[in-house]
Design an enzyme around this catalytic site. Structure first.
Site, PDB file in Angstrom:
ATOM      1  N   LEU A 127      93.062 -33.724   0.022  1.00 44.02           N
ATOM      2  CA  LEU A 127      91.710 -33.683  -0.455  1.00 44.02           C
ATOM      3  C   LEU A 127      91.176 -35.186  -0.812  1.00 44.02           C
ATOM      4  CD1 LEU A 127      89.545 -31.563  -1.696  1.00 44.02           C
ATOM      5  CD2 LEU A 127      90.906 -31.889  -3.805  1.00 44.02           C
ATOM      6  N   ASN A 128      91.974 -35.685  -1.683  1.00 41.86           N
ATOM      7  CA  ASN A 128      91.818 -37.226  -1.779  1.00 41.86           C
ATOM      8  C   ASN A 128      90.536 -37.727  -2.645  1.00 41.86           C
ATOM      9  OD1 ASN A 128      94.194 -37.235  -0.563  1.00 41.86           O
ATOM     10  ND2 ASN A 128      93.219 -37.400   1.524  1.00 41.86           N
ATOM     11  N   GLU A 185     106.301 -39.714  16.485  1.00 50.26           N
ATOM     12  CA  GLU A 185     107.208 -39.851  15.529  1.00 50.26           C
ATOM     13  C   GLU A 185     107.364 -38.816  14.438  1.00 50.26           C
ATOM     14  OE1 GLU A 185     106.967 -44.569  14.238  1.00 50.26           O
ATOM     15  OE2 GLU A 185     105.607 -43.154  13.442  1.00 50.26           O
ATOM     16  N   CYS A 188      95.165 -39.560  16.435  1.00 48.81           N
ATOM     17  CA  CYS A 188      94.315 -38.798  15.495  1.00 48.81           C
ATOM     18  C   CYS A 188      93.001 -39.102  15.584  1.00 48.81           C
ATOM     19  CB  CYS A 188      94.907 -38.672  14.101  1.00 48.81           C
ATOM     20  SG  CYS A 188      93.875 -37.363  13.021  1.00 48.81           S
ATOM     21  N   GLY A 246      98.597 -36.790  13.674  1.00 50.13           N
ATOM     22  CA  GLY A 246      97.471 -35.740  14.178  1.00 50.13           C
ATOM     23  C   GLY A 246      96.856 -34.746  13.217  1.00 50.13           C
ATOM     24  N   GLU A 247      95.833 -34.137  13.446  1.00 51.38           N
ATOM     25  CA  GLU A 247      95.510 -32.824  12.640  1.00 51.38           C
ATOM     26  C   GLU A 247      95.524 -31.721  13.132  1.00 51.38           C
ATOM     27  OE1 GLU A 247      93.408 -32.278   9.799  1.00 51.38           O
ATOM     28  OE2 GLU A 247      93.751 -30.114  10.821  1.00 51.38           O
ATOM     29  N   CYS A 286      94.566 -44.137   6.272  1.00 55.12           N
ATOM     30  CA  CYS A 286      95.743 -43.773   7.219  1.00 55.12           C
ATOM     31  C   CYS A 286      95.987 -44.513   8.496  1.00 55.12           C
ATOM     32  CB  CYS A 286      95.650 -42.301   7.641  1.00 55.12           C
ATOM     33  SG  CYS A 286      96.823 -41.891   8.860  1.00 55.12           S
ATOM     34  N   CYS A 337      90.866 -40.950   8.885  1.00 54.51           N
ATOM     35  CA  CYS A 337      90.826 -41.072   7.408  1.00 54.51           C
ATOM     36  C   CYS A 337      91.205 -42.590   7.176  1.00 54.51           C
ATOM     37  CB  CYS A 337      91.737 -40.257   6.861  1.00 54.51           C
ATOM     38  SG  CYS A 337      91.641 -38.773   7.215  1.00 54.51           S
ATOM     39  N   CYS A 372     103.611 -41.163   3.983  1.00 55.35           N
ATOM     40  CA  CYS A 372     102.443 -40.462   4.093  1.00 55.35           C
ATOM     41  C   CYS A 372     101.319 -41.308   4.570  1.00 55.35           C
ATOM     42  CB  CYS A 372     102.036 -39.609   2.862  1.00 55.35           C
ATOM     43  SG  CYS A 372     100.675 -38.683   2.983  1.00 55.35           S
ATOM     44  N   CYS A 410     109.051 -33.671   8.849  1.00 52.67           N
ATOM     45  CA  CYS A 410     107.641 -33.874   8.937  1.00 52.67           C
ATOM     46  C   CYS A 410     107.381 -33.918  10.457  1.00 52.67           C
ATOM     47  CB  CYS A 410     106.982 -35.005   8.140  1.00 52.67           C
ATOM     48  SG  CYS A 410     105.456 -35.477   8.259  1.00 52.67           S
TER      49      CYS A 410
HETATM   50  S1  SF4 Z   1      96.710 -38.300  10.637  1.00 54.77           S
HETATM   51 FE1  SF4 Z   1      95.876 -36.956   8.722  1.00 54.77          FE
HETATM   52  S2  SF4 Z   1      95.428 -38.517   7.279  1.00 54.77           S
HETATM   53 FE2  SF4 Z   1      95.705 -39.491   9.197  1.00 54.77          FE
HETATM   54  S3  SF4 Z   1      93.487 -39.731  10.163  1.00 54.77           S
HETATM   55 FE3  SF4 Z   1      94.603 -37.734  10.864  1.00 54.77          FE
HETATM   56  S4  SF4 Z   1      93.946 -36.303   9.562  1.00 54.77           S
HETATM   57 FE4  SF4 Z   1      93.454 -38.382   8.443  1.00 54.77          FE
END
Ligand code: SF4
Length: 351
Positions: free
Chosen positions: A224-225, A92, A112, A170-171, A119, A116, A342, A105
């Site tokens: 950061l969070n 997406e 991923c 994804g990271e 997410c 987190c 997000c 974006c």
């Molecule tokens: S997409 Fe971003 S926020 Fe979601 S798990 Fe992966 S690194 Fe974490």
């Protein structure tokens, strides 16, 4: 042997292919211009090449294109695109129109691995990395849609994407080589200013330090969070490997061009990280880093374990940061009704 996808080749690989095909090397530059600036969907579109040449090339090569599986428009104008990849995976991308900018974006992986807790993408696990051309193709595919809509009746206020954020699925730094390759293509071949590109990471420290040596000087954002290792360990497992001190030391070392700052994304979760003490700790943590904080009140989704804090608590948090001389913006969540906000991307196609 199958046909070669011209989009998947680097500049050097394309030049080698052109030479092997018995053609002068300048043809490679022409082809790249048609792919990245004119968005050719097929070799037959490249009318700068003679018909015979196009037919000859088409026998051994092709230009891949995403399949646009779905478009979902939010009430606030945010639009989510679901693309099908050649191997059947889906990703997406989210287009966020503002008065003076059109931000896309983009995703860097299918799924991923960072897990987190807040997410939805993290719940998928990692399926695979995106290739460099698949990262770039999101921009090409959406720009083609934007151009078409603009020409038909100005659905979008602008005729092309103006800003890019790597904050989708994804990271990015876990797919480092492909992301760096994609950034060179976006800035070099598509002529996007690196100032208009932001890469957001959960905090893979060695790659943050390597990025300025390998990549165009794009903006850096850190997801950061949390303000203590205890909370961040719980929310973002990457913190167990690269705890806050190590992460923020890397940010201090990051070579920022003049007047640029690191953005710190702070998803606010009710009773987890939204207290006055958190805000005060955050001021201390960011000392010595040219920074700006984006406060993002959490968007609850079905089954999520977190809640959104009250507006009053968010405003109080912002006020404490502002008093501590930290630029802090409260980000309105965009595209919540279509799960485009997000941490909500999941790439599940629902017909
Ligand atoms: S997409 Fe971003 S926020 Fe979601 S798990 Fe992966 S690194 Fe974490």
């Amino acid at each position: 042997m199958g046909k070669i996808n011209l989009k998947s080749l680097t500049m050097e690989e394309l030049e080698a292919f052109i030479k092997e095909s018995g053609l002068p090397v300048f043809r490679a530059k022409q082809i790249l211009r048609w792919i990245y600036e004119k968005y050719a969907v097929s070799i037959h579109d490249i009318t700068e090449l003679s018909k015979d040449l196009r037919e000859g090339l088409s026998e051994k090569a092709y230009i891949s294109n995403f399949e646009l599986l779905n478009r979902q428009l939010s009430k606030d104008g945010t639009e989510k695109f679901l693309f099908g990849l050649e191997d059947g995976e889906t990703i997406e991308s989210v287009l966020i129109p503002d008065e003076d900018r059109l931000t896309l974006c983009i995703s860097s992986q299918v799924g991923c691995a960072m897990a987190c807790r807040f997410c939805l993408t993290g719940k998928l696990g990692l399926k695979r990395n995106l290739e460099a051309y698949e990262i770039v193709d999101q921009i090409i595919a959406v720009n083609r849609v934007v151009k078409g809509d603009f020409a038909r009746g100005t659905k979008f206020p602008l005729r092309a994407i103006t800003n890019i954020v790597l904050m989708g699925m994804g990271e990015p730094l876990a797919n480092f080589d492909n992301v760096v390759d994609a950034l060179w293509r976006i800035t070099g071949l598509m002529k996007f200013s690196p100032r208009r590109i932001t890469l957001s990471t959960a905090g893979i420290v060695p790659k943050i330090l390597e990025l300025p040596q390998r990549s165009p000087m794009v903006n850096l954002a850190i997801s950061l969070n949390a303000t203590t290792d205890e909370v961040r360990d719980y929310m973002m497992p990457v913190n167990k490997t690269y705890p806050l001190k190590i992460l923020l030391d890397a940010c201090r070392k990051f070579p920022l061009p003049p007047r640029r700052r690191i953005t710190f994304e702070y998803v606010m979760l009710k009773d987890i990280n939204d207290s006055s003490e958190d805000a005060k700790r955050l001021i201390k943590l960011l000392k010595g880093i040219p920074s700006k904080v984006n406060l993002i009140p959490f968007n609850p989704y079905e089954g999520s374990e977190f809640e959104r804090p009250d507006d009053e608590r968010v405003l109080n948090f912002q006020q404490i940061l502002l008093k501590g001389n930290i630029t802090a913006l409260i980000r309105k969540s965009k595209g919540q009704d279509i799960l485009a906000a997000c941490g909500q991307l999941k790439a599940r196609y629902m017909a």
